[in-house]
Scaffold this motif. Structure first.
Motif, short mmCIF file in Angstrom:
data_model
loop_
_atom_site.label_atom_id
_atom_site.label_comp_id
_atom_site.label_asym_id
_atom_site.label_seq_id
_atom_site.Cartn_x
_atom_site.Cartn_y
_atom_site.Cartn_z
N VAL A 1 0.84 -1.42 -0.32
CA VAL A 1 -0.25 0.43 -0.05
C VAL A 1 0.70 1.52 -0.18
CG1 VAL A 1 -2.13 -1.43 1.24
CG2 VAL A 1 0.08 -0.07 2.23
N ARG A 2 0.63 2.45 -0.81
CA ARG A 2 1.25 3.12 -0.97
C ARG A 2 0.70 4.18 0.03
NH1 ARG A 2 3.96 4.48 -4.91
NH2 ARG A 2 3.55 3.38 -6.90
N THR A 3 1.71 5.07 0.65
CA THR A 3 1.56 5.78 2.44
C THR A 3 2.19 7.19 2.35
OG1 THR A 3 3.49 4.75 3.93
CG2 THR A 3 1.56 4.03 3.42
N ASN A 4 2.10 7.84 2.76
CA ASN A 4 3.72 9.10 2.93
C ASN A 4 4.95 8.45 2.86
OD1 ASN A 4 3.50 8.89 5.60
ND2 ASN A 4 2.38 10.68 5.70
N ARG A 5 4.81 7.82 3.79
CA ARG A 5 6.49 7.77 3.89
C ARG A 5 7.13 6.05 2.89
NH1 ARG A 5 3.78 7.00 8.68
NH2 ARG A 5 3.94 4.63 8.63
N GLY A 6 6.19 6.04 1.79
CA GLY A 6 6.40 4.79 0.61
C GLY A 6 5.81 4.07 0.30
N LEU A 7 5.90 2.70 -0.02
CA LEU A 7 5.81 1.09 -0.05
C LEU A 7 5.56 0.67 1.31
CD1 LEU A 7 6.20 0.62 -3.40
CD2 LEU A 7 4.28 1.35 -3.12
N GLU A 8 4.32 0.19 2.26
CA GLU A 8 4.26 -0.79 2.95
C GLU A 8 3.59 -1.61 2.38
OE1 GLU A 8 2.81 1.38 6.39
OE2 GLU A 8 4.62 3.09 6.29
N PRO A 9 4.05 -2.55 3.37
CA PRO A 9 3.99 -4.27 2.96
C PRO A 9 2.50 -4.21 3.17
CG PRO A 9 5.70 -4.71 4.13
CD PRO A 9 5.92 -3.60 3.40
N ASN A 10 1.37 -4.69 2.73
CA ASN A 10 0.01 -5.55 3.70
C ASN A 10 0.21 -6.76 4.02
OD1 ASN A 10 -0.19 -6.98 1.44
ND2 ASN A 10 -1.97 -5.70 0.17
N GLU A 11 -0.81 -7.67 4.90
CA GLU A 11 -0.23 -8.90 5.00
C GLU A 11 -0.46 -9.80 3.89
OE1 GLU A 11 -3.19 -11.71 8.62
OE2 GLU A 11 -4.03 -9.58 7.68
N VAL A 12 -0.81 -10.33 3.60
CA VAL A 12 -0.66 -10.76 2.71
C VAL A 12 1.13 -10.20 1.71
CG1 VAL A 12 -0.92 -11.79 0.10
CG2 VAL A 12 -2.53 -11.15 1.76
N GLY A 13 1.28 -9.12 1.87
CA GLY A 13 2.44 -8.49 0.95
C GLY A 13 3.77 -8.92 2.34
N HIS A 14 3.06 -8.92 3.59
CA HIS A 14 4.05 -9.37 4.66
C HIS A 14 5.22 -11.07 4.71
CE1 HIS A 14 5.63 -5.91 7.05
NE2 HIS A 14 4.17 -5.85 7.54
N VAL A 15 3.59 -11.51 4.47
CA VAL A 15 4.05 -13.40 3.94
C VAL A 15 5.25 -13.92 2.59
CG1 VAL A 15 2.69 -15.59 3.70
CG2 VAL A 15 1.51 -13.85 4.80
N VAL A 16 4.16 -13.19 1.98
CA VAL A 16 5.71 -13.79 0.66
C VAL A 16 6.84 -12.70 0.82
CG1 VAL A 16 5.35 -12.35 -1.54
CG2 VAL A 16 3.20 -12.96 -1.36
N ILE A 17 7.35 -11.98 1.62
CA ILE A 17 8.48 -11.60 1.30
C ILE A 17 8.95 -12.06 3.02
CG2 ILE A 17 10.09 -9.43 2.52
CD1 ILE A 17 7.70 -7.13 2.18
#
Length: 323
Positions: free
Chosen positions: A60-76
């Motif tokens: 997800v895009r935030t003012n701090r840049g790209l942050e992984p969502n819950e699924v993203g954390h698993v994939v990473i």
């Protein structure tokens, strides 16, 4: 709906997984692209391809840049594991090609640690360039790691599995158990104890339904005693020893090998209590039908020699009878 596994495998590339890890580390598409030698448009395209292949949005895009969502954390997390496995693959290949070294991943339950380390020490004298990973955990988790191919072999018990036919196992050592405590425990100086003497003390025990816990419960039941209510449950040897060190009223059940090791270095004392139940033997466990590396076979040879020597020692008469 997530794509089938064959589709994911055919579409994902290693460089894409490297990009995911870099995005997690930097939170910036520009910095991640630089790390994996991609242009920013190329990195954006690669990220889109990854999410398309997996059928899910990962960031997800935030003012701090790209942050992984819950699924993203698993994939990473799995992307990092794949990178680590590839590093281990290269390390093992180098050892094989150079005719020495290699890599060995071993699992052990707490009570078998002395047995494993004795065998491993002898192997390291012969293979000094060998890299070794040792995982100490419960039999259930070690079997799970064997299933995933993350361990070459383990010293544990297959009886806790609902599918013991998935493993090849060999009994390597009968386990004997001892009750241990702080050297300042109120009963440490006693010459003889029965279980009722310890029923009022707080116990450090394994979790429910584990072999050592079941054995202790059986001992209390057969002695006509209520099992202690206020327990400290852990599968960690270090936690057990730390608790005993900090509180001189605690008692714990350990394998005799571990108990004697701790007593030898003044960490604990073995209480003079005879247990009537016998624990299941340790087993050397591998995946059924798996092809073991040469260094894994060498370790098995050292381990079986060690366990045979231990059995001979226990069967031998006392030294006084040999003179």
């Amino acid at each position: 709906m997530l794509p089938p596994l064959n589709s994911i495998v055919s579409r994902l590339r290693l460089k894409q997984l490297r990009l995911l890890v870099a995005l997690s580390d930097h939170g910036s598409l520009i910095k991640a692209a630089e790390q994996v030698a991609l242009t920013q448009p190329g990195a954006s395209k690669a990220l889109h391809e990854i999410e398309s292949a997996l059928g899910a949005t990962l960031f997800v895009r935030t003012n701090r840049g790209l942050e992984p969502n819950e699924v993203g954390h698993v994939v990473i997390r799995y992307a990092r594991l794949i990178q680590t496995d590839l590093a281990h693959l290269r390390e093992e290949m180098i050892g094989i090609l150079q005719g020495h070294g290699g890599r060995l991943s071993l699992g052990t339950i707490m009570g078998a640690v002395p047995l494993l380390t004795d065998a491993l020490s002898r192997l390291l004298e012969k293979r000094q360039a060998l890299s070794v990973e040792i995982v100490e955990d419960t039999s259930g988790h070690l079997l799970h790691l064997l299933d995933e191919g993350r361990l070459d072999l383990a010293i544990c018990r297959t009886s806790i599995s609902q599918r013991p036919h998935l493993y090849d196992s060999l009994d390597v050592r009968d386990e004997q158990l001892a009750v241990v405590a702080n050297k300042s425990h109120p009963l440490a100086k006693e010459k003889n104890l029965v279980l009722s003497d310890l029923a009022g003390f707080r116990w450090v025990v394994y979790s429910a339904n584990m072999p050592m816990r079941l054995l202790l419960e059986r001992e209390f039941h057969e002695a006509g005693l209520r099992f202690p209510l206020y327990l400290l449950e852990t599968t960690s040897a270090f936690t057990t020893l730390s608790l005993l060190q900090r509180n001189p009223t605690l008692v714990a059940l350990l394998s005799t090998d571990v108990a004697q090791f701790c007593s030898r270095f003044g960490m604990t004392t073995v209480l003079p209590l005879e247990l009537h139940s016998r624990s299941e033997p340790y087993q050397l466990v591998t995946r059924h039908g798996s092809v073991l590396s040469p260094v894994a076979r060498l370790f098995i040879q050292e381990l079986t020699q060690e366990s045979s020597a231990k059995r001979d020692e226990s069967a031998a008469p006392p030294a006084a009878q040999l003179t």
